[in-house]
Structures are given as structure tokens and as C-alpha cells.
Design an enzyme around this catalytic site. Structure first.
Site, PDB file in Angstrom:
ATOM      1  N   GLU A 251      -4.353   2.337   8.926  1.00 35.24           N
ATOM      2  CA  GLU A 251      -5.043   3.780   7.786  1.00 35.24           C
ATOM      3  C   GLU A 251      -3.761   2.665   7.239  1.00 35.24           C
ATOM      4  O   GLU A 251      -2.456   2.847   6.912  1.00 35.24           O
ATOM      5  CB  GLU A 251      -4.648   4.127   8.044  1.00 35.24           C
ATOM      6  CG  GLU A 251      -5.859   5.660   6.881  1.00 35.24           C
ATOM      7  CD  GLU A 251      -6.193   7.218   7.210  1.00 35.24           C
ATOM      8  OE1 GLU A 251      -7.156   7.286   7.523  1.00 35.24           O
ATOM      9  OE2 GLU A 251      -5.196   7.803   7.264  1.00 35.24           O
TER      10      GLU A 251
ATOM     11  N   HIS B 257      -1.799   4.895  15.035  1.00 30.80           N
ATOM     12  CA  HIS B 257      -1.399   5.766  15.600  1.00 30.80           C
ATOM     13  C   HIS B 257      -2.447   5.189  16.952  1.00 30.80           C
ATOM     14  O   HIS B 257      -3.845   4.637  16.646  1.00 30.80           O
ATOM     15  CB  HIS B 257      -2.779   6.860  15.613  1.00 30.80           C
ATOM     16  CG  HIS B 257      -2.956   7.490  16.531  1.00 30.80           C
ATOM     17  ND1 HIS B 257      -3.915   8.503  16.473  1.00 30.80           N
ATOM     18  CD2 HIS B 257      -2.295   8.088  17.661  1.00 30.80           C
ATOM     19  CE1 HIS B 257      -4.100   8.998  17.135  1.00 30.80           C
ATOM     20  NE2 HIS B 257      -2.535   9.164  17.954  1.00 30.80           N
TER      21      HIS B 257
ATOM     22  N   MET C 202      -9.407  10.807   9.542  1.00 30.66           N
ATOM     23  CA  MET C 202      -9.872   9.816   8.128  1.00 30.66           C
ATOM     24  C   MET C 202     -10.219   9.985   7.281  1.00 30.66           C
ATOM     25  O   MET C 202      -9.777   9.046   6.372  1.00 30.66           O
ATOM     26  CB  MET C 202     -10.625   8.583   8.740  1.00 30.66           C
ATOM     27  CG  MET C 202     -11.459   9.066   9.487  1.00 30.66           C
ATOM     28  SD  MET C 202     -12.452   7.731  10.427  1.00 30.66           S
ATOM     29  CE  MET C 202     -14.073   8.815  11.061  1.00 30.66           C
TER      30      MET C 202
ATOM     31  N   SER D  36      -2.544  12.503   5.905  1.00 29.66           N
ATOM     32  CA  SER D  36      -1.869  12.714   7.047  1.00 29.66           C
ATOM     33  C   SER D  36      -0.717  13.427   5.588  1.00 29.66           C
ATOM     34  O   SER D  36      -0.796  13.704   4.372  1.00 29.66           O
ATOM     35  CB  SER D  36      -1.572  11.428   7.249  1.00 29.66           C
ATOM     36  OG  SER D  36      -2.629  11.500   8.306  1.00 29.66           O
TER      37      SER D  36
ATOM     38  N   HIS E   3       1.833  17.244  15.787  1.00 28.41           N
ATOM     39  CA  HIS E   3       1.799  15.743  15.538  1.00 28.41           C
ATOM     40  C   HIS E   3      -0.158  15.590  14.643  1.00 28.41           C
ATOM     41  O   HIS E   3      -0.023  14.100  14.665  1.00 28.41           O
ATOM     42  CB  HIS E   3       1.071  15.306  17.631  1.00 28.41           C
ATOM     43  CG  HIS E   3      -0.341  15.508  17.799  1.00 28.41           C
ATOM     44  ND1 HIS E   3      -0.915  16.689  18.154  1.00 28.41           N
ATOM     45  CD2 HIS E   3      -0.798  14.343  18.651  1.00 28.41           C
ATOM     46  CE1 HIS E   3      -2.200  16.181  18.837  1.00 28.41           C
ATOM     47  NE2 HIS E   3      -2.462  15.088  18.738  1.00 28.41           N
TER      48      HIS E   3
END
Lengths: 488, 144
Positions: free
Chosen positions: A211, A242, A388, A392, A411
């Protein structure tokens, strides 16, 4: 469901963010279980979390508590989002590490501003998609010989650096310098090798992604720490990756799951779920799995390293300058599916334990003996990948994590909805268009895979991160918002 | 019905129930469900044939080994499948499986739209085969 959970656990509340399930809950529990959650998150957790966590609490040699983090959800064997420590006289379990050994997160920074990147985001995402193989069977651009692969398993990221995949200092920004010791390639099957040879530098599919993100306005929570980690201004562009050890790690786990299941009778061990098959660490099976798992962990660090190399190539191609000039340094790289041998407080004393983190991130305090440089000053970076659509976070570890959670935290945002249900509710093609309207350009190998990862299938990332922040387990440094995404 | 995906269990992954009048049919349908997760089986072409032989001490272990082998071949042979022709023989309390799988190499650029989601592994969480009213039913949770 919300009321059921709250009613049941309210009476065992430890604090606003910690809930205890006593040993009396299920026959055979050796320790209580503890769940880190706000009242809202606790209410939303599916019943699988509680069932699986109490199953884990029954396992031999487990220390203190079976722990679930704020993003916990129903996995296989143990919940995704669990932290479990066994004494060295206890067991090791491939199911509580997960099939995707060293699935983890890497964050790379740039000195670019959003206003430089937005106009080129489509081109950038397309170039990234071309340079980083994604999806089922996405084939590596590099064909490894068996001897190369064997070296990679033992040396991890340093092997990549020597081959020219990255900068010579990259390993200094990775958990354990990108190499977990104890890796022994002779403990890895031929089948695992065959699955891994064609996959170096590939992203995979499912919830794996790459991303392009920006620091949003008002997103920095701790300016001093952010600056120390190279995050200096709003609008700064970063890249989050990721992924894990791909087919190689999946096969290592599959192989040892069968080995362990067969050996349990010999070791006199019984478990409540076949997926929790385990063996004493001090047994041939236990030691062999640890050595093979370390190979897969080093393969995953290397996989993210080669992807980093491909990301730098892509930025150079689009922005027509060197990655050094773009200051594309790694902020950090951390595993969230792993078994580590670490020293922790286990209730009465500090001792070596095997910490199993399944969908949980290490969260070491500033000054911890295993940290170095800037990380020793500010605490170990914790990279939390959201869905997405929602964004984050970057956080850092704390002393309280060392005292309470074997130095661990959440996580990601954690699912609230199955893939099958998400696919019914969302169509991938429409989602892609809607996201573009909202300023997120996404390119996916498969529309079905895209729909499964829709934001509505996940918990509220801010609630998850704030819970661990307020509990003092990991502290927020900055929020990050997506502007471009590629996925398998 | 050959198989159906379940919505409310193992939400991180995929879960399916699979049915068969015989062991052979159960195995073939379970393979179809796994193929269906990985690719659009209607669009996969039967260009490649792979033969697999496996043995196990019981039917559950045999099904687990079979589905795990499909996952292995997806990476090692870079192949997705559309059809499985299964033969199962029971001899002296051992089960022997002989399968022919038909499918095609995974497209890298052109035709990539036929692929769906990677299956990392077959888990043993809730993994079971039951016989009810003379018919077989299995529950499988693949890791995605």
C-alpha cells in the site's frame, strides 16, 4: 451477541480494557485467559475467540494467561490475535504460530509529499503491480538454486543484501536484523523447497497487500517519536507491505502439523482441537520444528526484502530519480506469526519462554536488550495494518507490554465477517470504483479476492489501536491513510 | 449439492461442507471446492494432467493428505485445476488413493482473471468426515 459477551464477562473485568476468563470456565484449563478489548470490541468478538482461547489455556506448560489482543477473531486452533507463552519444559505448536510463518509488516518511508505522488498514483500502482508479482501462482522474477535457497534460509536478509536486493544497511531496520538464529535447512522437506523456489519477492493473496500511504492531517500522535523514526511531516508518503513466507512456510507448517499429530500419543499429550497439535520443545520433533520454522521466518524477511527492492525500482522508474535521493529507508519490519525464544516475567520470576504470536506483534519497551539504535530510545515500532479502505497505524512498544502481555500487542484490525459473507455483500469491481472516488487507487489480481477484503468485513481499526494505547500496551505514533494499493 | 461455503465459522479463512454418496464422490467434490476457491473452474482449461498417489491409515487422514497435495501442486507445479478423478482402495486397514487431476498452468499476465484466492494450507480445525444415512459429509477449513 454483544449483550451476551458483555453480560458474561462483566463480572470478571480487570480494567476497562482487560477481561478475564477464569480457570473454572472449562475443564482442563491450566491458566486463566485474558482478553484485551474495549467494551464495544468485546461485544463484537465472535464466540470462536473465547472457545479457542480457553482451549489454548488447557495446553501443557502454558504460563500466566492465554492472551487475546483487541483484534482477536476466530482462526484455526488458536484465535488470530493471540499470544501464548510456554516454558522451555512445555510445548511448541505450529498451529499457534500459523501456517504463514513470519507473516509480517514492513514500513518504508520516502521524502515525497502527497502532492508529488497523487498525480502519478495510477502510473505508480501500475508499475508496482508489474514489478511485484501478486496473487495465486504469481511467479518470482528470480529463480533460486537449491543451494542459494539454503543460504537464504540460514542468513536471511543479509543474503539478499549481498545479492544486491537492497541496501547494505537494510537489515538494521528489521526485527532480529532479518535473521532468526537456529535455522537448519536440513529440517525442511523437499516439498517445502519445491513450493518456495519460484516465490521469492512475491506478495501472495488473501489479506496480503502493498500500500502507498500518506500521513494524514492531524494524524501524528507523538511528534518526537515520529521524527526519530523519520516521519516528519503531514502528507509524507510511505509504503506498507503485508506478506509472509509464501508456499515455503505454509508447507513447513503443514509437514510439522502431521509430524506433531502423530507424536502426541508418544508424548502423552492431548489437545482440544487437532489444529493445536504440539510437541515438547525438548523433543526431537519440537526442536526440528523450531529449526524449520526459523528457516521459514528468514525466508519471509527475505521475501519482504526483495519486495522492498522491487518497490524502490518502481519508485525510481516513476519519479526518475534514485531511491537514495527519495530517502526510501525502512522504518521497521516486524513479524506477527511467529514463535520466539524470549525472556519474560511469568508471574513469579523472569525466565526464557517460547512466545507464540499468532496475528500478534512484538511490542518491546524502550531500552530492551534486544533493541538497538533509535529503537532502543523510542521503543520497538509496531506496524498495524488496517483494512485497505480505512488506514493503518504505527505504534511503539512499552514497559507495560513487558509486564502484562509477554511484550506483545495487536497486529491489524481483525475480521468481523467471513469471506463468504463479504463476497455476498460487496462486488469487487464496484468496490474498486468506489474506492477510486474516495482517492484510493487499487489494483487487484482478482475481484473476488478484493471483495473479501472490503473494509466492512473488519473491525474499526481506530478502536482496536486505541484500546491497546489506552491499556498502555502499545502507544500510537501516527495514523496512515491509503492512496494506492495492490493486492493478490 | 456437491459442496457449500459456510458463512459463520472460521471467519478469518474459508470453511466448506462437502457431500458425497460414496467416498470417491466425497473426495472429488472436496477437490472441486478447493479448486473453486483458487480459480474460476468454469474458465480453467483441462490442458495438463497430473497423477497423484497417496496412502493413509484412515479416510480422514487420506482426505487431508489429498487436499494438502492439491495446495502443494498449485505452488510446485504452478497449476490450477478443474477436475479430479478419484479411485480409493481399502486394503488391510490401509487406504490407497489414486487421482488424476486436470487443469492448466497459472497464467502470469494474460488470462489472469481466472484466478481467485490463494489457499495457504488445509487446517485440521474442525476437520471431519461423517457418515449420515449412508451418505458422506465432511467439514474443511482451508487457511487463506
Amino acid at each position: 451477541m454483544e449483550h451476551e459477551n458483555i453480560k458474561e464477562y462483566e463480572k470478571k473485568k480487570i480494567s476497562d480494557f482487560v477481561w478475564e476468563i477464569p480457570k473454572s470456565e472449562k475443564q482442563g484449563m491450566n491458566v486463566p485467559a485474558r482478553v484485551y478489548a474495549s467494551k464495544k470490541l468485546l461485544g463484537e468478538m465472535d464466540k470462536g475467540v473465547f472457545e479457542q482461547l480457553t482451549n489454548v489455556a488447557c495446553m501443557p506448560g502454558i504460563k500466566r494467561y492465554a492472551l487475546a489482543m483487541s483484534d482477536a477473531h476466530w482462526g484455526y486452533g488458536a484465535p488470530v490475535g493471540s499470544v501464548v507463552a510456554f516454558g522451555l519444559d512445555g510445548v511448541i505448536s505450529p498451529g499457534i504460530c500459523g501456517f504463514d510463518i513470519n507473516c509480517g509488516m514492513r514500513l518504508i518511508r520516502t521524502n515525497l509529499h502527497e502532492k508529488d505522488v497523487r498525480p502519478k498514483i495510477k502510473e505508480l500502482v501500475n508499475v508496482l503491480y508489474k514489478n511485484v508479482p501478486v496473487g495465486v501462482g504469481g511467479k518470482s522474477r528470480f529463480k533460486l538454486s537449491k543451494s542459494d535457497f539454503s543460504e537464504l534460509m540460514s542468513s536471511g536478509v543479509k543474503w539478499c543484501e549481498e545479492k544486491g536486493y537492497g541496501w547494505k544497511k537494510d537489515h538494521l531496520a528489521i526485527e532480529e536484523h532479518g535473521k532468526i538464529s537456529g535455522a537448519d535447512p536440513s529440517k525442511v522437506s523437499e516439498k517445502a523447497l519445491e513450493r518456495g523456489l519460484n516465490q521469492l519477492g512475491t506478495l501472495g493473496s488473501g489479506n496480503h497487500y502493498l500500500e502507498v500511504q500518506v500521513v494524514p492531517k492531524g494524524g501524528i500522535a507523538d511528534e518526537k517519536i515520529a521524527k526519530a523514526l523519520g516521519i516528519e511531516f503531514e502528507g509524507q508518503v510511505l509504503i506498507m507491505v503485508h506478506c509472509g513466507s509464501r508456499g515455503f512456510g505454509h508447507q513447513v507448517a503443514t509437514d510439522y502439523l502431521s509430524v506433531f499429530e502423530k507424536s502426541m500419543h508418544k508424548h502423552g499429550i492431548k489437545v482440544n482441537d487437532r489444529q493445536l497439535a504440539c510437541a515438547p520443545y525438548e523433543s526431537t520433533e519440537g526442536r526440528d520444528y523450531y529449526s524449520a520454522m526459523a528457516c521459514a521466518a528468514n525466508n519471509a524477511f527475505s521475501n519482504r526484502q526483495v519486495i522492498t527492492h522491487q518497490i524502490r525500482e518502481s519508485f525510481m522508474e516513476v519519479f526518475k530519480t534514485s531511491s537514495e535521493k527519495l530517502e526510501m529507508e525502512i522504518v521497521y519490519d516486524v513479524a506477527h506469526n511467529i514463535v520466539k525464544m524470549e525472556k519474560h516475567f511469568t508471574g513469579e520470576k523472569t525466565e526464557k519462554v517460547l512466545v507464540h504470536r499468532k496475528g500478534a506483534t512484538r511490542s518491546f519497551e524502550p531500552g530492551h536488550e534486544e533493541l538497538w539504535g533509535v529503537y532502543s530510545k523510542v521503543g520497538q515500532p509496531v506496524i498495524v495494518g488496517g483494512s485497505m479502505e480505512t488506514g493503518s497505524y504505527l505504534c511503539v512498544g512499552t514497559k507495560k507490554a513487558m509486564q502484562e502481555t509477554f511484550g506483545s500487542t495487536m497486529h491489524g484490525s481483525g475480521r468481523t465477517m467471513s469471506r463468504a459473507k463479504a463476497k455476498k455483500m460487496v462486488k469487487g469491481e464496484k468496490l474498486q470504483k468506489d474506492m477510486e472516488k474516495r482517492g484510493i487507487f487499487v489494483k487487484a489480481a482478482s475481484y473476488a479476492g478484493l471483495a473479501e477484503e472490503a473494509g466492512l468485513a473488519y473491525k474499526d481499526i481506530s478502536e482496536v489501536v486505541n484500546t491497546m494505547h489506552n491499556a498502555g500496551i502499545s502507544l500510537k505514533v501516527t495514523a496512515l491513510k491509503p492512496i494506492g494499493n495492490i493486492k493478490g | 449439492m456437491k459442496y457449500r461455503f459456510l458463512e459463520d465459522i472460521a471467519i478469518a479463512d474459508v470453511a466448506f461442507e462437502v457431500f458425497g454418496k460414496t467416498e470417491k464422490e466425497l473426495f472429488e467434490n472436496a477437490a472441486l471446492a478447493v479448486f473453486d476457491i483458487m480459480a474460476n473452474t468454469k474458465k480453467v482449461k483441462a490442458k495438463e494432467k497430473l497423477k497423484v498417489e497417496l496412502e493413509a491409515k484412515n479416510l480422514e487422514d487420506l482426505l487431508y493428505a489429498f487436499l494438502s497435495e492439491i495446495v502443494f501442486l498449485k505452488d510446485a507445479q504452478e497449476t490450477v485445476f478443474k477436475k479430479a478423478s478419484v479411485k480409493i482402495i481399502e486394503k488391510n486397514k490401509e487406504f490407497f488413493l489414486s487421482v488424476t487431476l486436470e487443469g492448466q498452468k497459472i497464467p502470469q499476465i494474460k488470462g489472469k482473471e481466472i484466478i481467485r484466492t490463494d489457499v495457504k494450507a488445509i487446517t485440521k480445525h474442525l476437520f471431519s468426515i461423517k457418515k449420515e444415512k449412508g451418505k458422506f459429509k465432511a467439514l474443511v477449513v482451508p487457511d487463506i
